[in-house]
Design a protein around this motif. Structure first.
Motif, PDB file in Angstrom:
ATOM      1  N   ARG A   1       0.807  -1.219   0.000  1.00  0.00           N
ATOM      2  CA  ARG A   1       0.000   0.000   0.000  1.00  0.00           C
ATOM      3  C   ARG A   1       0.843   1.274   0.000  1.00  0.00           C
ATOM      4  N   SER A   2       2.051   1.201   0.473  1.00  0.00           N
ATOM      5  CA  SER A   2       2.870   2.403   0.660  1.00  0.00           C
ATOM      6  C   SER A   2       3.087   3.152  -0.651  1.00  0.00           C
ATOM      7  N   GLY A   3       2.659   4.419  -0.684  1.00  0.00           N
ATOM      8  CA  GLY A   3       2.863   5.250  -1.858  1.00  0.00           C
ATOM      9  C   GLY A   3       2.050   4.847  -3.068  1.00  0.00           C
ATOM     10  N   ARG A   4       1.005   4.034  -2.878  1.00  0.00           N
ATOM     11  CA  ARG A   4       0.208   3.538  -4.003  1.00  0.00           C
ATOM     12  C   ARG A   4      -1.272   3.783  -3.729  1.00  0.00           C
ATOM     13  N   PRO A   5      -1.733   5.015  -3.915  1.00  0.00           N
ATOM     14  CA  PRO A   5      -3.099   5.369  -3.495  1.00  0.00           C
ATOM     15  C   PRO A   5      -4.210   4.632  -4.213  1.00  0.00           C
ATOM     16  N   LEU A   6      -4.123   4.463  -5.533  1.00  0.00           N
ATOM     17  CA  LEU A   6      -5.215   3.780  -6.236  1.00  0.00           C
ATOM     18  C   LEU A   6      -5.250   2.299  -5.886  1.00  0.00           C
ATOM     19  N   TYR A   7      -4.082   1.673  -5.774  1.00  0.00           N
ATOM     20  CA  TYR A   7      -4.067   0.281  -5.324  1.00  0.00           C
ATOM     21  C   TYR A   7      -4.630   0.173  -3.913  1.00  0.00           C
ATOM     22  N   ALA A   8      -4.142   1.015  -2.994  1.00  0.00           N
ATOM     23  CA  ALA A   8      -4.530   0.917  -1.594  1.00  0.00           C
ATOM     24  C   ALA A   8      -6.033   1.104  -1.415  1.00  0.00           C
ATOM     25  N   ALA A   9      -6.608   2.033  -2.167  1.00  0.00           N
ATOM     26  CA  ALA A   9      -8.046   2.257  -2.059  1.00  0.00           C
ATOM     27  C   ALA A   9      -8.828   1.031  -2.503  1.00  0.00           C
ATOM     28  N   HIS A  10      -8.414   0.414  -3.596  1.00  0.00           N
ATOM     29  CA  HIS A  10      -9.120  -0.778  -4.080  1.00  0.00           C
ATOM     30  C   HIS A  10      -8.865  -1.990  -3.180  1.00  0.00           C
ATOM     31  N   ALA A  11      -7.706  -2.031  -2.550  1.00  0.00           N
ATOM     32  CA  ALA A  11      -7.400  -3.155  -1.663  1.00  0.00           C
ATOM     33  C   ALA A  11      -8.294  -3.164  -0.431  1.00  0.00           C
ATOM     34  N   ASP A  12      -8.889  -2.017  -0.108  1.00  0.00           N
ATOM     35  CA  ASP A  12      -9.802  -1.952   1.033  1.00  0.00           C
ATOM     36  C   ASP A  12     -11.207  -2.443   0.695  1.00  0.00           C
ATOM     37  N   LEU A  13     -11.475  -2.710  -0.578  1.00  0.00           N
ATOM     38  CA  LEU A  13     -12.788  -3.200  -0.990  1.00  0.00           C
ATOM     39  C   LEU A  13     -12.871  -4.715  -0.779  1.00  0.00           C
ATOM     40  N   PRO A  14     -14.067  -5.249  -0.561  1.00  0.00           N
ATOM     41  CA  PRO A  14     -14.200  -6.703  -0.361  1.00  0.00           C
ATOM     42  C   PRO A  14     -13.955  -7.477  -1.653  1.00  0.00           C
ATOM     43  N   VAL A  15     -13.452  -8.689  -1.508  1.00  0.00           N
ATOM     44  CA  VAL A  15     -13.238  -9.562  -2.659  1.00  0.00           C
ATOM     45  C   VAL A  15     -14.574 -10.158  -3.087  1.00  0.00           C
ATOM     46  N   PRO A  16     -14.964 -10.014  -4.338  1.00  0.00           N
ATOM     47  CA  PRO A  16     -16.236 -10.598  -4.795  1.00  0.00           C
ATOM     48  C   PRO A  16     -16.226 -12.120  -4.674  1.00  0.00           C
ATOM     49  N   ARG A  17     -17.395 -12.706  -4.507  1.00  0.00           N
ATOM     50  CA  ARG A  17     -17.485 -14.157  -4.367  1.00  0.00           C
ATOM     51  C   ARG A  17     -17.415 -14.884  -5.706  1.00  0.00           C
ATOM     52  N   GLU A  18     -18.048 -14.320  -6.740  1.00  0.00           N
ATOM     53  CA  GLU A  18     -18.070 -14.985  -8.039  1.00  0.00           C
ATOM     54  C   GLU A  18     -16.666 -14.991  -8.645  1.00  0.00           C
ATOM     55  N   PRO A  19     -16.219 -16.146  -9.175  1.00  0.00           N
ATOM     56  CA  PRO A  19     -14.842 -16.234  -9.684  1.00  0.00           C
ATOM     57  C   PRO A  19     -14.488 -15.188 -10.730  1.00  0.00           C
ATOM     58  N   HIS A  20     -15.403 -14.911 -11.682  1.00  0.00           N
ATOM     59  CA  HIS A  20     -15.035 -13.956 -12.723  1.00  0.00           C
ATOM     60  C   HIS A  20     -14.903 -12.543 -12.164  1.00  0.00           C
ATOM     61  N   LEU A  21     -15.725 -12.190 -11.173  1.00  0.00           N
ATOM     62  CA  LEU A  21     -15.603 -10.879 -10.567  1.00  0.00           C
ATOM     63  C   LEU A  21     -14.396 -10.817  -9.638  1.00  0.00           C
TER      64      LEU A  21
END
Length: 289
Positions: free
Chosen positions: A133-153
């Motif tokens: 996450r360090s110094g990577r704002p767009l990655y870090a923001a998306h990493a805080d979102l839940p992982v979808p259950r469906e494999p393709h998502l």
């Protein structure tokens, strides 16, 4: 798995294919339809909203900084006003629905529920475990979102994490190289692998005068020749930028290991080819013309 046999550009190749699948949603009619249902109809507002929504109700400055190659004045025409029309939470939900529908259309109903898709999701999520996450704002923001259950998502979500992780590192490399947002685009286009100028003008807010001024600055630095082609120094600089981006983005692929990277690359190539064959991208999107 051992990392000893991981080839230096293996991560780059894998990420390119993951990014190809990720980027299909930006051009999908499903995304435009879902955002229109929320009241967001301008194509640029749609683009800014869906990519920045994970950051929350950010302003034009944050979007310009994290996206890097958009003209601030264009961003400011749509951000933060777009959040008054649709909240980041609603935009993220609409994006997920659009991605679901577009992947089913582009890849086929059987592919999205296949064992190969589930395997690709597992591998991509495994690689993303080593992102920083360090110094990577767009990655870090998306990493805080839940992982979808469906494999393709889940696969699409992991491709987003890996795309933004590399992208954030790439911006650091561009800064060190002394290229501003438009100069980065101009030099990339000059390689023949970047976005065609007409698409830059249509989507990034720049105009011909801006482009010509950037070309002039790059010529002054000896990076472009009079014909607008990369000089030897320009080619070397672009190569150095990609090498540094590879270095900053190596951890996820070392974590996955050479065999896992090879398999994820194979699966991602199949999905990307299917999407391209189904017309996922405009035919004239890339190139120097």
């Amino acid at each position: 798995m051992t990392t000893a046999a991981l080839e230096p550009r293996a991560g780059r190749r894998c990420n390119t294919l993951l990014n190809s699948l990720h980027a299909t949603h930006f051009f999908s009619p499903e995304l435009a339809e879902e955002l229109a249902a929320l009241g967001v109809t301008h194509p640029r507002a749609v683009n800014f909203a869906v990519r920045a929504a994970a950051l929350g109700r950010v302003g034009a400055g944050t979007v310009t900084a994290t996206f890097y190659n958009y003209k601030y004045e264009l961003v400011a025409r749509h951000v933060p006003a777009v959040w008054e029309t649709a909240s980041p939470k609603d935009v993220l939900a609409a994006r997920a629905r659009a991605v679901d529908a577009s992947m089913r259309r582009l890849l086929g109903a059987d592919a999205v529920v296949s064992d190969r898709m589930a395997e690709a999701a597992r591998l991509a999520l495994r690689a993303a475990e080593a992102c920083s996450r360090s110094g990577r704002p767009l990655y870090a923001a998306h990493a805080d979102l839940p992982v979808p259950r469906e494999p393709h998502l889940a696969y699409w979500y992991a491709s987003t994490l890996l795309r933004e992780h590399r992208g954030d590192g790439h911006l650091a490399a561009l800064l060190v190289a002394g290229l501003d947002g438009l100069e980065a685009v101009v030099t990339h286009t000059a390689t023949g692998k970047g976005m065609a100028p007409k698409w830059v003008f249509a989507t990034r807010g720049w105009n011909q005068d801006d482009w010509d001024a950037a070309v002039h600055r790059l010529r002054e630095r000896g990076l472009l020749d009079p014909a607008g082609e990369l000089t030897e120094a320009g080619v070397a600089l672009r190569a150095d930028i990609e090498t540094e981006t590879d270095r900053l983005d190596r951890a996820p692929y070392e974590h996955l290991g050479a065999d896992g990277v090879a398999r994820l690359t194979e699966l991602s190539a199949d999905f990307a080819r299917a999407a391209v064959a189904a017309g996922a991208f405009p035919a004239d999107l890339l190139g120097k013309g």
